[in-house]
Design a protein around this motif. Structure first.
Motif, PDB file in Angstrom:
ATOM      1  N   GLY A 485     -35.973 -16.628  -8.107  1.00 14.73           N
ATOM      2  CA  GLY A 485     -36.850 -17.188  -7.095  1.00 14.73           C
ATOM      3  C   GLY A 485     -37.722 -16.104  -6.503  1.00 14.73           C
ATOM      4  N   TYR A 486     -38.539 -16.483  -5.529  1.00 11.20           N
ATOM      5  CA  TYR A 486     -39.452 -15.529  -4.889  1.00 11.20           C
ATOM      6  C   TYR A 486     -38.697 -14.361  -4.272  1.00 11.20           C
ATOM      7  CZ  TYR A 486     -42.596 -13.597  -1.396  1.00 11.20           C
ATOM      8  OH  TYR A 486     -43.331 -12.734  -0.621  1.00 11.20           O
ATOM      9  N   TRP A 487     -37.659 -14.672  -3.494  1.00  9.70           N
ATOM     10  CA  TRP A 487     -36.972 -13.637  -2.728  1.00  9.70           C
ATOM     11  C   TRP A 487     -36.201 -12.670  -3.609  1.00  9.70           C
ATOM     12  CZ3 TRP A 487     -39.156 -13.866   1.677  1.00  9.70           C
ATOM     13  CH2 TRP A 487     -39.539 -15.095   2.220  1.00  9.70           C
ATOM     14  N   THR A 488     -35.649 -13.138  -4.704  1.00 11.63           N
ATOM     15  CA  THR A 488     -34.761 -12.281  -5.499  1.00 11.63           C
ATOM     16  C   THR A 488     -35.505 -11.164  -6.213  1.00 11.63           C
ATOM     17  OG1 THR A 488     -34.918 -13.835  -7.348  1.00 11.63           O
ATOM     18  CG2 THR A 488     -33.063 -14.111  -5.838  1.00 11.63           C
ATOM     19  N   PHE A 489     -36.832 -11.228  -6.273  1.00 15.39           N
ATOM     20  CA  PHE A 489     -37.563 -10.125  -6.901  1.00 15.39           C
ATOM     21  C   PHE A 489     -37.322  -8.808  -6.172  1.00 15.39           C
ATOM     22  CE2 PHE A 489     -41.551  -7.581  -6.940  1.00 15.39           C
ATOM     23  CZ  PHE A 489     -41.414  -7.082  -8.224  1.00 15.39           C
ATOM     24  N   GLY A 490     -36.996  -8.861  -4.881  1.00 18.15           N
ATOM     25  CA  GLY A 490     -36.720  -7.622  -4.147  1.00 18.15           C
ATOM     26  C   GLY A 490     -35.652  -6.782  -4.811  1.00 18.15           C
ATOM     27  N   PHE A 532     -40.404 -18.988 -11.820  1.00 18.49           N
ATOM     28  CA  PHE A 532     -39.067 -18.742 -11.286  1.00 18.49           C
ATOM     29  C   PHE A 532     -38.073 -19.481 -12.169  1.00 18.49           C
ATOM     30  CE2 PHE A 532     -41.441 -18.522  -7.071  1.00 18.49           C
ATOM     31  CZ  PHE A 532     -41.615 -17.149  -7.195  1.00 18.49           C
ATOM     32  N   THR A 533     -37.088 -18.780 -12.658  1.00 15.10           N
ATOM     33  CA  THR A 533     -36.172 -19.377 -13.628  1.00 15.10           C
ATOM     34  C   THR A 533     -35.424 -20.571 -13.048  1.00 15.10           C
ATOM     35  OG1 THR A 533     -34.400 -17.841 -13.018  1.00 15.10           O
ATOM     36  CG2 THR A 533     -35.871 -17.174 -14.814  1.00 15.10           C
ATOM     37  N   ALA A 534     -35.215 -20.574 -11.733  1.00 13.56           N
ATOM     38  CA  ALA A 534     -34.494 -21.686 -11.113  1.00 13.56           C
ATOM     39  C   ALA A 534     -35.249 -23.001 -11.280  1.00 13.56           C
ATOM     40  CB  ALA A 534     -34.256 -21.400  -9.635  1.00 13.56           C
ATOM     41  N   GLY A 535     -36.558 -22.932 -11.524  1.00 17.14           N
ATOM     42  CA  GLY A 535     -37.344 -24.146 -11.664  1.00 17.14           C
ATOM     43  C   GLY A 535     -37.310 -24.749 -13.053  1.00 17.14           C
ATOM     44  N   TYR A 536     -36.564 -24.115 -13.976  1.00 19.64           N
ATOM     45  CA  TYR A 536     -36.580 -24.581 -15.357  1.00 19.64           C
ATOM     46  C   TYR A 536     -35.206 -25.019 -15.867  1.00 19.64           C
ATOM     47  CZ  TYR A 536     -41.374 -23.073 -15.704  1.00 19.64           C
ATOM     48  OH  TYR A 536     -42.719 -22.960 -15.504  1.00 19.64           O
ATOM     49  N   LEU A 561     -40.356  -9.968 -18.770  1.00 22.28           N
ATOM     50  CA  LEU A 561     -39.088  -9.226 -18.729  1.00 22.28           C
ATOM     51  C   LEU A 561     -38.024 -10.060 -18.036  1.00 22.28           C
ATOM     52  CD1 LEU A 561     -37.265  -6.663 -18.881  1.00 22.28           C
ATOM     53  CD2 LEU A 561     -38.314  -5.946 -16.708  1.00 22.28           C
ATOM     54  N   TYR A 562     -36.886 -10.173 -18.697  1.00 21.85           N
ATOM     55  CA  TYR A 562     -35.716 -10.782 -18.068  1.00 21.85           C
ATOM     56  C   TYR A 562     -34.625  -9.727 -18.000  1.00 21.85           C
ATOM     57  CZ  TYR A 562     -31.354 -13.368 -17.600  1.00 21.85           C
ATOM     58  OH  TYR A 562     -30.120 -13.798 -17.179  1.00 21.85           O
ATOM     59  N   VAL A 563     -34.135  -9.464 -16.769  1.00 17.19           N
ATOM     60  CA  VAL A 563     -33.064  -8.484 -16.564  1.00 17.19           C
ATOM     61  C   VAL A 563     -31.817  -9.242 -16.147  1.00 17.19           C
ATOM     62  CG1 VAL A 563     -32.342  -6.400 -15.342  1.00 17.19           C
ATOM     63  CG2 VAL A 563     -34.762  -6.767 -15.851  1.00 17.19           C
ATOM     64  N   ALA A 569     -30.323 -14.263 -11.478  1.00 14.54           N
ATOM     65  CA  ALA A 569     -31.172 -14.953 -12.442  1.00 14.54           C
ATOM     66  C   ALA A 569     -30.387 -15.306 -13.706  1.00 14.54           C
ATOM     67  CB  ALA A 569     -32.370 -14.080 -12.807  1.00 14.54           C
ATOM     68  N   THR A 570     -30.642 -16.488 -14.218  1.00 16.86           N
ATOM     69  CA  THR A 570     -30.136 -16.894 -15.525  1.00 16.86           C
ATOM     70  C   THR A 570     -31.326 -17.374 -16.349  1.00 16.86           C
ATOM     71  OG1 THR A 570     -29.690 -19.132 -14.712  1.00 16.86           O
ATOM     72  CG2 THR A 570     -27.868 -17.543 -14.635  1.00 16.86           C
ATOM     73  N   MET A 571     -31.198 -17.337 -17.662  1.00 16.68           N
ATOM     74  CA  MET A 571     -32.303 -17.715 -18.524  1.00 16.68           C
ATOM     75  C   MET A 571     -32.097 -19.134 -19.044  1.00 16.68           C
ATOM     76  SD  MET A 571     -35.133 -17.365 -20.007  1.00 16.68           S
ATOM     77  CE  MET A 571     -35.500 -15.690 -19.505  1.00 16.68           C
ATOM     78  N   PRO A 572     -32.813 -20.126 -18.506  1.00 14.31           N
ATOM     79  CA  PRO A 572     -32.707 -21.493 -19.027  1.00 14.31           C
ATOM     80  C   PRO A 572     -33.156 -21.536 -20.484  1.00 14.31           C
ATOM     81  CG  PRO A 572     -33.818 -21.442 -16.898  1.00 14.31           C
ATOM     82  CD  PRO A 572     -33.721 -20.043 -17.356  1.00 14.31           C
ATOM     83  N   SER A 573     -32.484 -22.316 -21.277  1.00 12.31           N
ATOM     84  CA  SER A 573     -32.787 -22.368 -22.706  1.00 12.31           C
ATOM     85  C   SER A 573     -34.208 -22.851 -22.964  1.00 12.31           C
ATOM     86  CB  SER A 573     -31.777 -23.267 -23.427  1.00 12.31           C
ATOM     87  OG  SER A 573     -31.800 -24.580 -22.889  1.00 12.31           O
ATOM     88  N   VAL A 574     -34.699 -23.794 -22.156  1.00 11.99           N
ATOM     89  CA  VAL A 574     -36.033 -24.320 -22.389  1.00 11.99           C
ATOM     90  C   VAL A 574     -37.089 -23.244 -22.126  1.00 11.99           C
ATOM     91  CG1 VAL A 574     -36.301 -25.205 -20.029  1.00 11.99           C
ATOM     92  CG2 VAL A 574     -37.612 -26.244 -21.903  1.00 11.99           C
ATOM     93  N   LEU A 575     -36.866 -22.386 -21.149  1.00  9.90           N
ATOM     94  CA  LEU A 575     -37.810 -21.302 -20.873  1.00  9.90           C
ATOM     95  C   LEU A 575     -37.741 -20.243 -21.969  1.00  9.90           C
ATOM     96  CD1 LEU A 575     -39.896 -20.050 -18.997  1.00  9.90           C
ATOM     97  CD2 LEU A 575     -38.024 -19.047 -17.661  1.00  9.90           C
ATOM     98  N   TYR A 576     -36.537 -19.938 -22.413  1.00 11.11           N
ATOM     99  CA  TYR A 576     -36.361 -18.980 -23.513  1.00 11.11           C
ATOM    100  C   TYR A 576     -37.083 -19.478 -24.762  1.00 11.11           C
ATOM    101  CZ  TYR A 576     -34.110 -16.265 -27.211  1.00 11.11           C
ATOM    102  OH  TYR A 576     -33.873 -15.461 -28.304  1.00 11.11           O
ATOM    103  N   ASP A 577     -36.903 -20.733 -25.095  1.00 13.36           N
ATOM    104  CA  ASP A 577     -37.527 -21.293 -26.297  1.00 13.36           C
ATOM    105  C   ASP A 577     -39.049 -21.288 -26.179  1.00 13.36           C
ATOM    106  OD1 ASP A 577     -35.014 -21.725 -27.336  1.00 13.36           O
ATOM    107  OD2 ASP A 577     -34.932 -23.842 -26.746  1.00 13.36           O
ATOM    108  N   ALA A 578     -39.569 -21.623 -25.003  1.00 15.90           N
ATOM    109  CA  ALA A 578     -41.018 -21.663 -24.808  1.00 15.90           C
ATOM    110  C   ALA A 578     -41.620 -20.265 -24.916  1.00 15.90           C
ATOM    111  CB  ALA A 578     -41.347 -22.287 -23.451  1.00 15.90           C
ATOM    112  N   LEU A 579     -40.968 -19.276 -24.318  1.00 16.53           N
ATOM    113  CA  LEU A 579     -41.448 -17.902 -24.407  1.00 16.53           C
ATOM    114  C   LEU A 579     -41.416 -17.399 -25.843  1.00 16.53           C
ATOM    115  CD1 LEU A 579     -39.744 -16.378 -21.227  1.00 16.53           C
ATOM    116  CD2 LEU A 579     -42.205 -16.368 -21.694  1.00 16.53           C
ATOM    117  N   THR A 580     -40.354 -17.718 -26.545  1.00 22.20           N
ATOM    118  CA  THR A 580     -40.211 -17.268 -27.923  1.00 22.20           C
ATOM    119  C   THR A 580     -41.229 -17.942 -28.836  1.00 22.20           C
ATOM    120  OG1 THR A 580     -37.850 -16.862 -27.560  1.00 22.20           O
ATOM    121  CG2 THR A 580     -38.587 -17.046 -29.845  1.00 22.20           C
ATOM    122  N   ALA A 581     -41.478 -19.217 -28.591  1.00 24.48           N
ATOM    123  CA  ALA A 581     -42.476 -19.920 -29.392  1.00 24.48           C
ATOM    124  C   ALA A 581     -43.870 -19.348 -29.172  1.00 24.48           C
ATOM    125  CB  ALA A 581     -42.455 -21.403 -29.049  1.00 24.48           C
ATOM    126  N   LEU A 582     -44.162 -18.928 -27.977  1.00 21.67           N
ATOM    127  CA  LEU A 582     -45.489 -18.419 -27.638  1.00 21.67           C
ATOM    128  C   LEU A 582     -45.656 -16.943 -27.982  1.00 21.67           C
ATOM    129  CD1 LEU A 582     -48.196 -19.196 -26.254  1.00 21.67           C
ATOM    130  CD2 LEU A 582     -47.190 -18.392 -24.105  1.00 21.67           C
TER     131      LEU A 582
END
Length: 607
Positions: A485-490, A532-536, A561-563, A569-582
């Protein structure tokens, strides 16, 4: 004040000042050990604070000298919110602490530097308080305990729960200015001493101006409230002690004090110029928070929080009803200090300056209550003076609860002076021992919780720091960090500081937005809100891919970058797949992932 009836004078002297300084320093290290004992076991990877603000301040600590060395403006940056940037003077960017301690990052790391600044501020507050009281004629033992007492004040300790080193350093700089001012006044008014040399008086004035400038660059909010409180004390002094106050006003127009004011203005001008007219995309307007959000609840005055050692499940339930986060619950005075302050007020009431100080404490408490009275979390319809004060310049973004630091400072000084008069008025040994016991009880009421919140840098960040396997992919490339989310970038700002700002990011944990009234909905309004990964967690594949394409056209990232294990943060599968496809398959290391955005996806972006 030190020469008036009812207040101790300096006939005890300042014998062996270096020995006293060493004793005060040692005594004030005790609260630091209580807070930092877990950190001391691994100071390079464990740090104070329970949320993302600590990482944010690590980034700020290193930026100042990085900017200076590379010929950049230390008050502006495009290393965040790329390519638009951030006006750092409109944020808690701590240029004072960064200028004094930021060079340590080149010798150690961001975590060590942050811990050093936090610990130094605590010791500085306690030691300077002891030195001021000693200058005012209070004996060493009482002065040292009073210093340790103020060091444990809730506005200091509670703010450290969230790693707010700006609000612990700012009082230290204010105390430094007060200490130098006391030296200057005593040098001029001591009846049996020769007039000090002009250069010495001039130097003291310049140093006072420098200390106040450091407070401004530590926290513009703290500096603004210091000005407000100084005006309040001046008005009260005119009411209760007009003749000495007017005499002091005439002294202000002497060369040393004019020089001090000149130094303050000259040093503050660059920051003020950027604050009001610097590059800021887009312009910031409006208050940060509603003026009755962070206020002192009446119940807080008597109730310790989880940041104090002497808290219970009952006090925790009471403080939870006030609806404040722990860092801003600064109102706790405690029964012990309240009784000591009442006793000190009665004892010193004959002294006009002390009487003004008592009224100052009362008025500051009332102002800290905010625009309306709050009792156990219930907002009443009783309107208070802050409803008017909040409309003064620079006060719209001030948190009323933070005014309690001035109450605590005044209370500790008053109690220290009262104990000295009490000890001198009878059997010295017995009265000294009883005074010290009372002070120790009062310190115990404020003593920090030994289980103080800390965090540890996760091992996964080593892959993206210099020398890590993924760092060469990121170095020099505009990157979007995929955060929960926005705040966790800190929390990610810690390793970005370790990279010495070689990786500019689209992310931002600051306030470059159009209207602060959107504070509660920043997750939806932030420029990178769609990522924000929480939105996916339950998004559809097609909408996710469309959102990514639109985001790339808008913010022009070159890397994603995903750390892992940072900021939840967790990586939703749909976001991972979309990033990889692109972008193609990510490069992985230590659980972290980097996607390279192809040029075809960045059509129209800066190259």
């Amino acid at each position: 004040m030190a020469y008036e009836r009812g207040v101790p004078n300096r006939n005890t002297g300042l014998t062996r000042p270096l020995l006293f300084f060493a004793a005060a320093l040692g005594g004030c290290l005790v609260p630091v050990v209580v807070v930092f004992h877990h950190v001391m076991l691994s100071p390079g990877s464990t740090y104070i604070g329970k949320n993302q603000d600590s990482g944010q301040f690590m980034w700020y600590l290193g930026w100042f000298w990085h900017a200076v060395v590379h010929g950049l403006n230390p008050f502006l940056t495009t290393a965040m919110n790329a390519p638009y940037g951030v006006n750092l003077m409109r944020n808690t960017s701590i240029p004072a602490e960064a200028a004094l301690f930021g060079w340590l990052m080149y010798l150690t790391n961001a975590v060590v530097t942050f811990n050093v600044v936090a610990a130094f501020a605590m010791v500085g507050i306690g030691t300077l308080t002891a030195l001021i009281l000693r200058r005012l004629g209070v004996r060493s033992s009482v002065a040292i305990l009073c210093g340790a007492l103020l060091e444990c004040a809730p506005p200091i300790i509670n703010q450290l729960v969230d790693g707010h080193i700006n609000l612990t350093s700012a009082p230290m700089f204010l105390l430094l200015a007060l200490y130098l001012a006391v030296i200057a006044v005593q040098a001029e008014s001591k009846p049996d001493a020769p007039t000090p040399a002009a250069w010495y008086r001039l130097l003291l004035g310049v140093l006072v101006g420098f200390a106040l400038a450091m407070e401004f660059y530590s926290s513009s909010e703290a500096f603004a409230t210091t000005v407000l409180m100084a005006v309040l004390f001046f008005v009260l002094s005119l009411l209760f002690n007009a003749k000495p106050t007017l005499s002091a006003v005439r002294r202000v127009f002497s060369t040393p004090y004019i020089a001090g004011g000149f130094v303050l203005v000259i040093l503050a001008l660059p920051g003020l110029a950027v604050f009001f007219s610097g590059a800021d995309w887009p312009a910031v307007t409006g208050p940060l928070m509603p003026s009755d959000r962070f206020v002192t609840d009446v119940a807080q005055l008597f109730t310790p929080t989880r940041a104090q050692f002497l808290h219970t499940s009952l006090t925790d339930r009471i403080t939870s009803r006030t609806k404040l986060n722990l860092a801003e619950a600064d109102g706790y005075l405690g029964i012990a200090l309240i009784l000591c302050s009442l006793w000190a007020s009665v004892r010193l009431w004959a002294n006009r300056s002390a009487r003004a100080l008592v009224w100052f404490m009362f008025c500051a408490i009332v102002l800290s209550l905010g625009p309306r009275l709050h009792i156990l979390g219930v907002t009443t319809d009783i309107v208070l003076p802050w409803a008017v004060v909040s409309h003064l310049p620079m006060m719209d973004n001030a948190f009323p609860s933070r005014l309690m630091i001035y109450v605590d400072l005044a209370s500790v000084l008053l109690v220290g002076l009262a104990f000295e008069t009490f000890i001198r008025s009878g059997r010295v040994v017995w009265r000294t021992m009883s005074s010290l016991v009372v002070l120790l009880i009062t310190i115990l009421a404020w003593l920090p919780n030994p289980q103080f919140p800390t965090q540890t840098v996760p091992p996964s960040v080593t892959a993206v720091e210099p020398g890590g396997s993924l760092y060469p992919l990121l170095n020099g490339h505009v990157t979007t960090v995929l955060t929960k989310g926005y705040w966790t970038f800190g929390e990610d700002m810690q390793f970005l500081a370790e990279e010495h700002y070689t990786v500019p990011v689209n992310n931002v944990y600051a306030f470059p937005y159009t209207h602060y009234a959107m504070f509660g909905t920043l997750a939806r309004k932030a420029p990178n809100g769609l990522l924000f990964t929480a939105g996916y967690t339950s998004a559809h594949k097609r909408s996710t891919e469309q959102a990514l394409v639109q985001y790339i056209k808008t913010r022009h990232p070159q890397r994603f970058l995903y750390v892992s294990n940072v900021g939840g943060a967790t990586m939703p599968s749909v976001l991972y797949d979309a990033l990889t496809a692109l972008c193609g398959a990510p490069v992985m290391g230590s659980g972290d992932m980097v996607w390279t955005v192809p040029n075809r996806a960045r059509v129209g972006s800066p190259q």
